[in-house]
Design a protein around this motif. Sequence first.
Motif, PDB file in Angstrom:
ATOM      1  N   ARG A 298       0.862  -1.186   0.000  1.00  0.00           N
ATOM      2  CA  ARG A 298       0.000   0.000   0.000  1.00  0.00           C
ATOM      3  C   ARG A 298       0.892   1.228   0.000  1.00  0.00           C
ATOM      4  O   ARG A 298       1.762   1.360   0.860  1.00  0.00           O
ATOM      5  CB  ARG A 298      -0.925  -0.001   1.221  1.00  0.00           C
ATOM      6  CG  ARG A 298      -1.860   1.214   1.303  1.00  0.00           C
ATOM      7  CD  ARG A 298      -2.627   1.194   2.612  1.00  0.00           C
ATOM      8  NE  ARG A 298      -3.431   2.400   2.794  1.00  0.00           N
ATOM      9  CZ  ARG A 298      -4.735   2.477   2.561  1.00  0.00           C
ATOM     10  NH1 ARG A 298      -5.384   1.397   2.152  1.00  0.00           N
ATOM     11  NH2 ARG A 298      -5.393   3.606   2.742  1.00  0.00           N
ATOM     12  N   VAL A 299       0.660   2.116  -0.956  1.00  0.00           N
ATOM     13  CA  VAL A 299       1.516   3.288  -1.148  1.00  0.00           C
ATOM     14  C   VAL A 299       0.614   4.518  -1.262  1.00  0.00           C
ATOM     15  O   VAL A 299      -0.383   4.504  -2.000  1.00  0.00           O
ATOM     16  CB  VAL A 299       2.393   3.146  -2.410  1.00  0.00           C
ATOM     17  CG1 VAL A 299       3.317   4.339  -2.543  1.00  0.00           C
ATOM     18  CG2 VAL A 299       3.198   1.853  -2.358  1.00  0.00           C
TER      19      VAL A 299
ATOM     20  N   ASP B 125      -9.007  11.901  -2.730  1.00  0.00           N
ATOM     21  CA  ASP B 125      -9.407  10.705  -2.000  1.00  0.00           C
ATOM     22  C   ASP B 125      -9.473   9.490  -2.924  1.00  0.00           C
ATOM     23  O   ASP B 125     -10.135   8.496  -2.604  1.00  0.00           O
ATOM     24  CB  ASP B 125     -10.774  10.943  -1.355  1.00  0.00           C
ATOM     25  CG  ASP B 125     -11.068   9.917  -0.277  1.00  0.00           C
ATOM     26  OD1 ASP B 125     -10.113   9.273   0.187  1.00  0.00           O
ATOM     27  OD2 ASP B 125     -12.249   9.746   0.071  1.00  0.00           O
ATOM     28  N   ALA B 126      -8.801   9.536  -4.063  1.00  0.00           N
ATOM     29  CA  ALA B 126      -8.846   8.457  -5.043  1.00  0.00           C
ATOM     30  C   ALA B 126      -8.097   7.231  -4.535  1.00  0.00           C
ATOM     31  O   ALA B 126      -7.142   7.330  -3.760  1.00  0.00           O
ATOM     32  CB  ALA B 126      -8.251   8.928  -6.371  1.00  0.00           C
ATOM     33  N   VAL B 127      -8.536   6.060  -5.005  1.00  0.00           N
ATOM     34  CA  VAL B 127      -7.920   4.778  -4.640  1.00  0.00           C
ATOM     35  C   VAL B 127      -7.858   3.924  -5.898  1.00  0.00           C
ATOM     36  O   VAL B 127      -8.819   3.853  -6.668  1.00  0.00           O
ATOM     37  CB  VAL B 127      -8.718   4.063  -3.535  1.00  0.00           C
ATOM     38  CG1 VAL B 127      -8.089   2.704  -3.239  1.00  0.00           C
ATOM     39  CG2 VAL B 127      -8.773   4.888  -2.271  1.00  0.00           C
TER      40      VAL B 127
ATOM     41  N   VAL C  30      -3.225   5.044  -2.934  1.00  0.00           N
ATOM     42  CA  VAL C  30      -4.234   5.917  -2.324  1.00  0.00           C
ATOM     43  C   VAL C  30      -3.772   7.360  -2.434  1.00  0.00           C
ATOM     44  O   VAL C  30      -2.578   7.662  -2.462  1.00  0.00           O
ATOM     45  CB  VAL C  30      -4.478   5.538  -0.849  1.00  0.00           C
ATOM     46  CG1 VAL C  30      -5.021   4.125  -0.744  1.00  0.00           C
ATOM     47  CG2 VAL C  30      -3.195   5.675  -0.038  1.00  0.00           C
ATOM     48  N   GLY C  31      -4.741   8.268  -2.482  1.00  0.00           N
ATOM     49  CA  GLY C  31      -4.449   9.683  -2.547  1.00  0.00           C
ATOM     50  C   GLY C  31      -4.025  10.255  -1.209  1.00  0.00           C
ATOM     51  O   GLY C  31      -4.064   9.570  -0.177  1.00  0.00           O
ATOM     52  N   PRO C  32      -3.630  11.505  -1.165  1.00  0.00           N
ATOM     53  CA  PRO C  32      -3.139  12.102   0.090  1.00  0.00           C
ATOM     54  C   PRO C  32      -4.213  12.243   1.162  1.00  0.00           C
ATOM     55  O   PRO C  32      -3.899  12.280   2.347  1.00  0.00           O
ATOM     56  CB  PRO C  32      -2.610  13.473  -0.355  1.00  0.00           C
ATOM     57  CG  PRO C  32      -3.303  13.762  -1.648  1.00  0.00           C
ATOM     58  CD  PRO C  32      -3.530  12.449  -2.298  1.00  0.00           C
ATOM     59  N   ASP C  33      -5.491  12.302   0.786  1.00  0.00           N
ATOM     60  CA  ASP C  33      -6.564  12.465   1.763  1.00  0.00           C
ATOM     61  C   ASP C  33      -7.287  11.173   2.081  1.00  0.00           C
ATOM     62  O   ASP C  33      -8.283  11.189   2.805  1.00  0.00           O
ATOM     63  CB  ASP C  33      -7.594  13.486   1.252  1.00  0.00           C
ATOM     64  CG  ASP C  33      -6.999  14.879   1.151  1.00  0.00           C
ATOM     65  OD1 ASP C  33      -5.943  15.109   1.774  1.00  0.00           O
ATOM     66  OD2 ASP C  33      -7.582  15.722   0.437  1.00  0.00           O
ATOM     67  N   ALA C  34      -6.817  10.051   1.557  1.00  0.00           N
ATOM     68  CA  ALA C  34      -7.483   8.773   1.825  1.00  0.00           C
ATOM     69  C   ALA C  34      -7.192   8.332   3.246  1.00  0.00           C
ATOM     70  O   ALA C  34      -6.075   8.482   3.753  1.00  0.00           O
ATOM     71  CB  ALA C  34      -7.004   7.707   0.834  1.00  0.00           C
TER      72      ALA C  34
END
Length: 329
Positions: A89-90, A124-126, A233-237
């Motif tokens: 997970r990155v 918030d993209a994954v 994952v994005g920075p806000d996830a």
Amino acid sequence: MTKDRASRRGSAAVAALVALLVLAGCGSGRGGDDSGAAGTAADAVAPAQEGAAAAPGEVAAPGKAQAGAGAATDTRVDQRAIIYTGSIRVKVDDVETAARDAVAAATRAGGFVGGDQRRSADADAVAELQLRVPADRFYAVVEDLAGLGRQERREIDTQDVTEETIDLDARITSQRARVESARRLLAQATSISDLVSVENELARREADLASLEAKKRRLGDLTALSTITVTLVGPDASTADEENQIGFMVGLSGGWKVFLASMTVLFTVLGAVLPWLLVFGVPLGALWWLSRRRRRSRPVEPALVAPAGTPPPPGVSAPPPVPGARSAP
């Protein structure tokens, strides 16, 4: 006379072969070892029918080959069959760009994309990718994926299937020999019943051989190509650690979410019931209101009250006097 005796002997030999095949088919349902033993006994009859006497050592050749293969297993790491599986997970700044870079890393290593699931919501993209890469490039691709951003989790599992691969090879070799023996017996069948019995046994052996070969191909695919599941994952996830936090604000947020979910369910039920209320509830309510209004509009009949001091009618006793009450003048 000599020809009759020879034909009788040939028929007896074919009948004995069919009986051995039936016994081999019955014994095969008790397990892999019993099946191999029964098949070896049945396979040993074909050379005898052709006139070539088989030695006991030659009959047990498949079992010996399997035992010898297990004893001579190569213990070197580069000669062993190992299945590599990993997940990482990155967190990245741009999920779409990182996903393209991950696919490019797998392609450069000689692999391909086995699965691709993405949820785009800006920061918030994954994106979850399943990559299949050659086993010798497994760790190199994992490091390339970790360099796409900030690594949050990494899990790598290995499974050694060397012994299983060797066992499958030995079983396939033995099963192929049994199929060839059944085919030779099929060519020597002289009656319809013998032909049907041998065909059934041959079909069963060929099905077992196809199953073993499918398992071998599946195992070879897993050892040749390793599987890497990468989650970008994005920075806000939200991460798993943030979801497991406790406190007043976390409880308030959870309660508010539950309240909104409950109101959603309530309004959903109300929306489902409202048409029924309009169709049946309004007419029934109007009828109830009209009937109640009609009862109120009816005149009330006055009650007949006898004047004070009037004697009761004959046959009716007078009520007892009330203590302290004055009598009428």
